[in-house]
Motif scaffolding. Structure first.
Motif: not given
Lengths: 112, 113
Positions: A75-89
């Motif tokens: 869970h990401i709260t108050a997303a920011q442009p720097g959170d942009t990317g590919l998330y892998l579990c």
């Protein structure tokens, strides 16, 4: 074969919004990891969760491991442009030491 | 000061050629890996070495042969390249393999034409 399915596959949101990414499997894992990968780079580890039900926080990111150790959420709260990317579990095998199974990824775009 | 470095970063070659990708880690780790990431970003393990010994060998065509001359290096040689081999190949290393962080290289984008 242990499979990990992530949802959603693609997510585009505005800066400041909250979001949750899911990672599900029918298999049990000894631990589960979340990575973030930026274009042209390799994945970078964000967190490892080990205990069923465990919750870990990393600034605005909250990770949870399911009670049965088969699933996880980010869970990401108050997303920011720097959170942009590919998330892998990635799940570490309960029975085949050393083998990580990666999910199919969630591509997150946070627009300013 | 790069922790895991692989060369080359880009590789364009013709079908049927043989090519190698080199990987070196300066973290003192004892386990190294090769992963393949396809066009849909799916990352799949190919091989894992621990102390120069092969411990994981997934269902990979035997045209792919890893070589670990020492703990700090794990190279990947590919014979008779095919169009379907086009992908990004990542080398990674970790200290042990249980619940440990894997450090990835920047990847080698292989394009077979």
């Amino acid at each position: 074969t242990q499979l990990l399915e992530q949802s959603p596959q693609f997510l585009s949101i505005q800066e400041g919004e909250n979001l949750t990414v899911y990672c599900n499997s029918s298999s049990v894992f000894s631990s589960l990891q979340w990575y973030r990968q930026e274009p042209g780079e390799g994945p970078v580890l964000l967190v490892t969760v080990v205990t069923g039900g465990e919750v870990k926080k990393l600034k605005r990111l909250t990770f949870q491991f399911g009670d049965a150790r088969k699933d996880s959420s980010l869970h990401i709260t108050a997303a920011q442009p720097g959170d942009t990317g590919l998330y892998l579990c990635a799940g570490l095998s309960n029975t085949n030491a050393g083998k990580s199974t990666f999910g199919d990824g969630t591509t997150l775009t946070v627009k300013p | 000061d790069t922790a895991v470095s692989q060369t080359p970063k880009y590789l364009v070659t013709q079908m049927g050629n043989d090519k190698s990708i080199k990987c070196e880690q300066n973290l003192g780790h004892d386990t190294m890996y090769w992963y393949k990431q396809d066009s849909k970003k799916f990352l799949k393990i190919m091989f894992s070495y621990n102390n120069k010994e092969l411990i994981i060998n997934e269902t990979v065509p035997n045209r792919f042969s890893p070589k670990s001359p020492d703990k700090a290096h794990l190279n990947l040689h590919i014979n008779s390249l095919e169009l379907g081999d086009s992908a990004v190949y990542f080398c990674a290393s970790s200290q042990g393999w249980e619940n440990t962080e894997a450090f990835f290289g920047q990847g080698t984008r292989l394009t077979v034409v």
